[in-house]
Write a protein that holds these residues in place. Structure first.
Motif, PDB file in Angstrom:
ATOM      1  N   ILE A  45      -2.610 -15.806  15.818  1.00 52.11           N
ATOM      2  CA  ILE A  45      -1.877 -15.257  14.898  1.00 52.11           C
ATOM      3  C   ILE A  45      -2.900 -14.679  13.874  1.00 52.11           C
ATOM      4  O   ILE A  45      -3.823 -15.234  13.233  1.00 52.11           O
ATOM      5  CB  ILE A  45      -1.002 -16.073  14.081  1.00 52.11           C
ATOM      6  CG1 ILE A  45       0.118 -16.634  14.925  1.00 52.11           C
ATOM      7  CG2 ILE A  45      -0.193 -15.318  12.797  1.00 52.11           C
ATOM      8  CD1 ILE A  45       1.083 -17.652  14.298  1.00 52.11           C
ATOM      9  N   THR A  46      -3.015 -13.201  13.503  1.00 47.05           N
ATOM     10  CA  THR A  46      -3.599 -12.653  12.385  1.00 47.05           C
ATOM     11  C   THR A  46      -2.616 -12.077  11.515  1.00 47.05           C
ATOM     12  O   THR A  46      -1.595 -11.291  11.761  1.00 47.05           O
ATOM     13  CB  THR A  46      -4.465 -11.447  13.096  1.00 47.05           C
ATOM     14  OG1 THR A  46      -5.249 -12.050  14.415  1.00 47.05           O
ATOM     15  CG2 THR A  46      -5.434 -10.935  12.144  1.00 47.05           C
ATOM     16  N   ILE A  47      -3.106 -12.506  10.044  1.00 45.67           N
ATOM     17  CA  ILE A  47      -2.205 -12.102   8.937  1.00 45.67           C
ATOM     18  C   ILE A  47      -3.035 -11.379   8.042  1.00 45.67           C
ATOM     19  O   ILE A  47      -4.018 -11.779   7.839  1.00 45.67           O
ATOM     20  CB  ILE A  47      -1.547 -13.167   8.542  1.00 45.67           C
ATOM     21  CG1 ILE A  47      -0.764 -13.842   9.558  1.00 45.67           C
ATOM     22  CG2 ILE A  47      -0.532 -12.729   7.380  1.00 45.67           C
ATOM     23  CD1 ILE A  47      -0.109 -15.284   8.814  1.00 45.67           C
ATOM     24  N   SER A  48      -2.761 -10.142   7.605  1.00 45.77           N
ATOM     25  CA  SER A  48      -3.515  -9.524   6.526  1.00 45.77           C
ATOM     26  C   SER A  48      -2.440  -8.874   5.258  1.00 45.77           C
ATOM     27  O   SER A  48      -1.486  -7.976   5.789  1.00 45.77           O
ATOM     28  CB  SER A  48      -4.411  -8.432   7.124  1.00 45.77           C
ATOM     29  OG  SER A  48      -5.130  -7.728   6.060  1.00 45.77           O
ATOM     30  N   ASN A  49      -2.510  -9.049   4.146  1.00 49.54           N
ATOM     31  CA  ASN A  49      -1.735  -8.538   3.090  1.00 49.54           C
ATOM     32  C   ASN A  49      -0.419  -8.888   3.171  1.00 49.54           C
ATOM     33  O   ASN A  49       0.683  -8.471   2.709  1.00 49.54           O
ATOM     34  CB  ASN A  49      -2.091  -7.020   3.174  1.00 49.54           C
ATOM     35  CG  ASN A  49      -3.196  -6.688   2.461  1.00 49.54           C
ATOM     36  OD1 ASN A  49      -3.837  -7.339   1.972  1.00 49.54           O
ATOM     37  ND2 ASN A  49      -3.965  -5.651   2.974  1.00 49.54           N
ATOM     38  N   PHE A  50      -0.058  -9.805   3.975  1.00 55.97           N
ATOM     39  CA  PHE A  50       1.475 -10.354   4.097  1.00 55.97           C
ATOM     40  C   PHE A  50       1.515 -11.422   3.198  1.00 55.97           C
ATOM     41  O   PHE A  50       1.122 -12.489   3.333  1.00 55.97           O
ATOM     42  CB  PHE A  50       1.795 -10.708   5.536  1.00 55.97           C
ATOM     43  CG  PHE A  50       3.146 -10.985   5.670  1.00 55.97           C
ATOM     44  CD1 PHE A  50       4.148 -10.010   6.027  1.00 55.97           C
ATOM     45  CD2 PHE A  50       3.670 -12.255   5.647  1.00 55.97           C
ATOM     46  CE1 PHE A  50       5.360 -10.237   6.147  1.00 55.97           C
ATOM     47  CE2 PHE A  50       5.162 -12.459   5.677  1.00 55.97           C
ATOM     48  CZ  PHE A  50       5.831 -11.516   5.997  1.00 55.97           C
ATOM     49  N   ARG A  51       2.375 -11.340   2.126  1.00 58.71           N
ATOM     50  CA  ARG A  51       2.592 -12.520   1.129  1.00 58.71           C
ATOM     51  C   ARG A  51       1.270 -13.026   0.654  1.00 58.71           C
ATOM     52  O   ARG A  51       0.728 -12.488  -0.024  1.00 58.71           O
ATOM     53  CB  ARG A  51       3.589 -13.643   1.821  1.00 58.71           C
ATOM     54  CG  ARG A  51       5.107 -12.895   1.882  1.00 58.71           C
ATOM     55  CD  ARG A  51       6.003 -13.776   2.232  1.00 58.71           C
ATOM     56  NE  ARG A  51       7.334 -13.471   2.160  1.00 58.71           N
ATOM     57  CZ  ARG A  51       8.387 -14.117   2.392  1.00 58.71           C
ATOM     58  NH1 ARG A  51       8.380 -15.425   2.763  1.00 58.71           N
ATOM     59  NH2 ARG A  51       9.672 -13.479   2.759  1.00 58.71           N
ATOM     60  N   SER A  52       1.184 -14.358   0.759  1.00 56.98           N
ATOM     61  CA  SER A  52       0.118 -14.882   0.107  1.00 56.98           C
ATOM     62  C   SER A  52      -1.159 -14.886   0.913  1.00 56.98           C
ATOM     63  O   SER A  52      -2.280 -15.284   0.503  1.00 56.98           O
ATOM     64  CB  SER A  52       0.341 -16.314   0.023  1.00 56.98           C
ATOM     65  OG  SER A  52       0.428 -17.164   1.375  1.00 56.98           O
ATOM     66  N   ALA A  96       8.145  -6.424  -1.688  1.00 54.14           N
ATOM     67  CA  ALA A  96       7.733  -7.939  -2.011  1.00 54.14           C
ATOM     68  C   ALA A  96       7.051  -8.621  -0.762  1.00 54.14           C
ATOM     69  O   ALA A  96       6.374  -9.651  -1.024  1.00 54.14           O
ATOM     70  CB  ALA A  96       8.955  -8.562  -2.447  1.00 54.14           C
ATOM     71  N   LEU A  97       7.178  -8.169   0.393  1.00 54.14           N
ATOM     72  CA  LEU A  97       6.305  -8.876   1.234  1.00 54.14           C
ATOM     73  C   LEU A  97       4.844  -8.540   1.464  1.00 54.14           C
ATOM     74  O   LEU A  97       4.073  -9.419   2.057  1.00 54.14           O
ATOM     75  CB  LEU A  97       6.800  -8.338   2.750  1.00 54.14           C
ATOM     76  CG  LEU A  97       8.227  -8.740   3.137  1.00 54.14           C
ATOM     77  CD1 LEU A  97       8.699  -7.853   4.445  1.00 54.14           C
ATOM     78  CD2 LEU A  97       8.567 -10.213   3.386  1.00 54.14           C
ATOM     79  N   LEU A  98       4.325  -7.735   0.604  1.00 49.90           N
ATOM     80  CA  LEU A  98       3.090  -7.106   0.382  1.00 49.90           C
ATOM     81  C   LEU A  98       2.027  -8.200  -0.464  1.00 49.90           C
ATOM     82  O   LEU A  98       2.900  -8.755  -1.426  1.00 49.90           O
ATOM     83  CB  LEU A  98       2.929  -5.871   0.114  1.00 49.90           C
ATOM     84  CG  LEU A  98       3.348  -4.516   0.968  1.00 49.90           C
ATOM     85  CD1 LEU A  98       3.036  -3.533   0.039  1.00 49.90           C
ATOM     86  CD2 LEU A  98       2.498  -4.688   2.387  1.00 49.90           C
ATOM     87  N   HIS A  99       0.912  -8.457  -0.118  1.00 51.74           N
ATOM     88  CA  HIS A  99       0.207  -9.457  -0.898  1.00 51.74           C
ATOM     89  C   HIS A  99       0.079  -8.787  -2.365  1.00 51.74           C
ATOM     90  O   HIS A  99      -0.049  -7.729  -2.557  1.00 51.74           O
ATOM     91  CB  HIS A  99      -1.163  -9.405  -0.608  1.00 51.74           C
ATOM     92  CG  HIS A  99      -1.987 -10.614  -1.064  1.00 51.74           C
ATOM     93  ND1 HIS A  99      -3.126 -10.262  -2.307  1.00 51.74           N
ATOM     94  CD2 HIS A  99      -1.981 -11.992  -0.937  1.00 51.74           C
ATOM     95  CE1 HIS A  99      -3.394 -11.291  -2.697  1.00 51.74           C
ATOM     96  NE2 HIS A  99      -3.017 -12.244  -1.974  1.00 51.74           N
ATOM     97  N   GLU A 100       0.506  -9.818  -3.227  1.00 48.07           N
ATOM     98  CA  GLU A 100       0.364  -9.292  -4.695  1.00 48.07           C
ATOM     99  C   GLU A 100      -0.657 -10.020  -5.706  1.00 48.07           C
ATOM    100  O   GLU A 100      -0.563 -10.195  -6.929  1.00 48.07           O
ATOM    101  CB  GLU A 100       1.816  -9.705  -5.345  1.00 48.07           C
ATOM    102  CG  GLU A 100       2.732  -8.785  -4.971  1.00 48.07           C
ATOM    103  CD  GLU A 100       4.110  -8.849  -5.522  1.00 48.07           C
ATOM    104  OE1 GLU A 100       4.541  -9.706  -6.368  1.00 48.07           O
ATOM    105  OE2 GLU A 100       5.136  -8.068  -5.267  1.00 48.07           O
ATOM    106  N   GLY A 101      -1.695 -10.471  -5.068  1.00 44.20           N
ATOM    107  CA  GLY A 101      -2.927 -11.053  -5.921  1.00 44.20           C
ATOM    108  C   GLY A 101      -3.731 -10.442  -6.532  1.00 44.20           C
ATOM    109  O   GLY A 101      -3.367  -9.149  -6.561  1.00 44.20           O
ATOM    110  N   SER A 102      -5.072 -10.903  -7.032  1.00 45.23           N
ATOM    111  CA  SER A 102      -5.824 -10.281  -7.639  1.00 45.23           C
ATOM    112  C   SER A 102      -6.510  -9.144  -6.662  1.00 45.23           C
ATOM    113  O   SER A 102      -6.560  -9.417  -5.486  1.00 45.23           O
ATOM    114  CB  SER A 102      -6.744 -10.999  -8.436  1.00 45.23           C
ATOM    115  OG  SER A 102      -7.599 -11.921  -7.436  1.00 45.23           O
ATOM    116  N   GLY A 103      -7.346  -8.176  -7.055  1.00 45.37           N
ATOM    117  CA  GLY A 103      -8.061  -7.346  -6.486  1.00 45.37           C
ATOM    118  C   GLY A 103      -7.126  -5.814  -6.476  1.00 45.37           C
ATOM    119  O   GLY A 103      -6.199  -5.776  -6.970  1.00 45.37           O
ATOM    120  N   THR A 104      -7.481  -5.290  -5.344  1.00 48.11           N
ATOM    121  CA  THR A 104      -6.882  -4.160  -4.876  1.00 48.11           C
ATOM    122  C   THR A 104      -5.390  -4.042  -4.518  1.00 48.11           C
ATOM    123  O   THR A 104      -5.153  -5.241  -3.929  1.00 48.11           O
ATOM    124  CB  THR A 104      -7.520  -3.132  -3.962  1.00 48.11           C
ATOM    125  OG1 THR A 104      -7.724  -3.907  -2.802  1.00 48.11           O
ATOM    126  CG2 THR A 104      -8.973  -2.855  -4.548  1.00 48.11           C
TER     127      THR A 104
END
Length: 97
Positions: free
Chosen positions: A13-20, A71-79
């Motif tokens: 599984i590869t995950i990028s920018n999904f939630r956490s 809301a499914l997109l990553h909302e952490g620090s950075g861009t």
């Protein structure tokens, strides 16, 4: 022949920018049989399963409104993430599909 080796299963599984998951590398390897996901509270275990359900089109993702999809997109620090990517690679050595 081992029964488990003849069944289709998740290989990676590869995950990028999904939630956490901001820039998560591949999650692998997966066993032919039973797998476990363990980790501290808040480490992303539920989000890993949500990502799998998202790719497999679980009913809860059918009718999301725009703000719910956002809301499914990553909302952490950075861009700010403008898109997400989830990929599941199956072992199809039994030629089921």
């Amino acid at each position: 022949k081992n029964k488990c080796s003849a069944t289709m299963h998740i290989k990676q599984i590869t995950i990028s920018n999904f939630r956490s998951f901001k820039q998560q590398p591949e999650v692998q390897p997966f066993s032919h049989g039973t797998n476990s996901v363990v980790g501290r509270n808040g480490s992303g275990k539920s989000n890993l399963f949500a990502a799998v359900q998202f790719v497999l089109l679980a009913p809860m993702f059918y009718t999301l409104r725009a703000e719910e999809r956002q809301a499914l997109l990553h909302e952490g620090s950075g861009t700010t993430a403008v898109s997400a990517f989830v990929e599941i690679v199956f072992d199809n050595s039994d030629n089921r599909f």
